[in-house]
Structures are given as C-alpha cells and as structure tokens.
Design an enzyme around this catalytic site. Structure first.
Site, short mmCIF file in Angstrom:
data_model
loop_
_atom_site.label_atom_id
_atom_site.label_comp_id
_atom_site.label_asym_id
_atom_site.label_seq_id
_atom_site.Cartn_x
_atom_site.Cartn_y
_atom_site.Cartn_z
N GLU A 114 -0.34 -9.47 -0.50
CA GLU A 114 -1.75 -9.82 -0.24
C GLU A 114 -2.55 -9.86 -1.54
OE1 GLU A 114 -2.24 -8.24 4.31
OE2 GLU A 114 -2.00 -6.74 2.77
N GLY A 167 0.74 -5.13 0.98
CA GLY A 167 -0.49 -5.24 0.19
C GLY A 167 -0.24 -5.89 -1.17
N ALA A 224 0.86 -1.19 0.00
CA ALA A 224 0.00 0.00 0.00
C ALA A 224 0.89 1.23 0.00
CB ALA A 224 -0.89 -0.01 1.23
N GLU A 232 5.36 -5.04 6.81
CA GLU A 232 4.67 -3.97 7.55
C GLU A 232 5.26 -3.77 8.94
OE1 GLU A 232 3.21 -6.40 5.82
OE2 GLU A 232 1.36 -5.73 4.84
#
Ligand code: DAK
Length: 259
Positions: free
Chosen positions: A113, A110, A67, A133
């Site tokens: 993911e 992300g 992200a 993260e």
C-alpha cells in the site's frame, strides 16, 4: 533529520531526497513509530525548496513486509480506530512533490500500500508484491482493495487480495502496477535516474501535473478535464513557463527555479 527507523538524506543527489526504511531485522515492518517518522520526514522534505523529488526505498530483501503484526496482534477494533495512522497515509497523499518507490524484495500488505501511494515505482527482479492480510485473518486497510483494483483491474486484484499470493516484479509490470523492472543491483540507481528526469523540469509544472493526474482517481472525466485546464492556465503564472518557452525558442536548455 535524525530518526530511529528511517534514514533521511535530503540531498542524496541534487534536488533528490532519499528516505530509507530501516528496520532490516523485521523486514521493515511498518510500526507506528516508523510511520510517524515517515510522516514527519515527508512533511519536511515537501517544504524544502532544495528538494524536487523524493525516493522511498527499503533494502534488497524488503521494501516493507507490511504493518507490524506484533504491534497489531492484541489490538481491539477501537484501539485500531483510535491509532493516529491515517496522518501518515494522508501526508503521503498530500505530498506535492513526486515520490518514487524503489522496491526490492517484499512489498506486502501495508508495504504494498505504501508502494502504491507513491507516484512511480521502480522494482528489482527479486521484488515480491502482495496483499497477504487474508492469511492472518484480516484484509487490506490502507487502500489496498481500492488502489490495487484501479491499477491492475478486478480479476487480478481479487486474486491477490483473496488468496494472499505474491506476484513477481515482471507480473506487476505486465499488470501496469509498476513502471520498471531492473536487475537487483540496479533498482536504486534506476530510481535516481527516473528522479533526475523529473527534477530538471519546472517544479511548479511538476506539482500541478502530479495533482492533475491524481485528480483522475476522484473525478468524472468532465470534472477532471476542467481541473486539468485550470492547472494548465496556472502554469502561465510561473516564471518557469516563461523560461521554458523562451529557452525552447532560443534553442538552449531551460533553467527552472520553481517560481
Ligand atoms: N510484522 C512484524 N514482523 C514481521 C513482519 C510483519 N509484517 N514480517 C516479517 N516480520 C519479522 C518476522 O517475524 C521475523 O522476525 P523474528 O522471528 O526473526 O523476530 C523477521 O521479520 C523475518 O521474517 P521471516 O523469518 O518470516 O522471514 P521469511 O523470509 O521466512 O518470510 C515473509 C518473509 C515476508 C514472507 C514473512 O515474514 C511474512 O509472511 N511476513 C508477514 C507478511 C504480512 O502478512 N504482511 C501484512 C501484514 S498486515 C492500516 C494501515 C496498514 C495496514 C492495515 C490498516 N490502517 C491505517 C487502518 C496494514 C496491514 C498489514 O500490512
């Protein structure tokens, strides 16, 4: 389909659509606009009868580095909660057609993911996969702790999530996280080759089979078996089942229409 941060080709090959994440300078960091575009593209491709499989890729250096940290850095918990991000993740989850990730370079946070939301994953030798993260004071928030653990087991998932280390494509293959590792120049070609083996089958049976495999993540074995059986019976409502079996008996290739 015109977008700013993704490039979409609904007919990159016959029946195969290609979505390319396209923020190369930011290593394809997934900002909110990109995620919204991805949602809209997937929705449209899922409703397009000429599309039977979808490939999501990035570029050689990055599938997606996570992200967009710049966009998140100053947010409050309530800001994060109010952002409509899950509409994209939900759209990926409910896309009926098979999605193949073609991954090279970084697939992080992300990005990892997103890769794990796909149904099959082809990676280049240079792929580096992780959930880093933890290094920026947070933890996975789009399924990383759950999907990674189901795919590779507790020990490796803990190591990846708690240390933020990246694993190589070979390690990911050995752990059962991805389907194939190929030389860098081959990963997209290999993804198309995999897609080709899917799109010449019955689109009806493919959708029902995908739905059944995914049901294994949310059901007990007995419930999953009942679900599978019903989808198996449902295949017999299709013209494709008649065509597939007839073609076998007539010793010819089947021609499936998705009806
Ligand atoms: N966000 C924003 N910019 C990024 C970025 C990212 N995730 N990753 C890289 N960039 C930018 C860099 O800032 C740099 O920009 P400039 O400085 O040139 O303007 C450019 O891309 C090139 O990056 P580097 O110069 O750092 O390149 P290196 O080759 O040296 O290093 C790297 C590559 C991938 C190791 C490094 O860039 C890196 O560590 N990036 C961050 C990786 C990361 O921490 N990812 C996880 C982010 S958190 C949720 C949904 C999703 C999420 C959570 C919740 N909900 C729906 C609830 C996901 C969270 C995350 O993914």
């Amino acid at each position: 389909m015109q977008f700013e941060f993704i490039i979409v080709n609904p007919q990159a090959e016959k029946y195969v659509a290609l979505i390319q994440l396209n923020r190369p300078k930011e290593l394809n960091a997934l900002n909110l606009q990109l995620m919204g575009e991805l949602r809209d593209a997937l929705k449209e491709l899922d409703n397009n009868d000429e599309v039977r499989a979808i490939i999501i890729t990035g570029n050689e250096k990055a599938f997606a580095a996570g992200a967009d940290i710049k966009q998140m850095a100053d947010k409050t918990a309530i800001d994060m909660m109010n952002v409509d991000q899950f509409s994209t993740w939900d759209q990926i989850k409910k896309t009926k057609k098979p999605i193949i990730a073609a991954v090279s370079g970084f697939a992080l946070g992300g990005g990892c993911e997103l890769m794990m939301h796909c149904d099959m994953i082809v990676a280049s030798e240079s792929a580096r996969i992780g959930q880093p993260e933890i290094k920026i004071g947070v933890m996975p928030g789009a399924g990383g702790t759950q999907r990674l653990t189901r795919a590779v087991g507790k020990a490796l998932a803990m190591e990846i999530v708690l240390t933020g280390k990246f694993i190589t494509a070979d390690e990911a293959l050995r752990a059962g996280l991805i389907n194939k590792v190929v030389p860098n120049e081959m990963y997209l070609k290999e993804a198309f080759s995999l897609a080709k083996q899917v799109v010449d089958k019955s689109p009806v049976a493919i959708k029902l089979a995908k739905e059944s495999v995914l049901a294994a993540f949310n059901t007990s074995l007995d419930e999953g078996l009942i679900f599978e059986r019903k989808n198996f019976y449902l295949c017999f409502a299709s013209e494709d089942q008649k065509e597939g079996m007839k073609a076998f008996l007539e010793k010819r290739a089947a021609s499936f229409t998705g009806k």
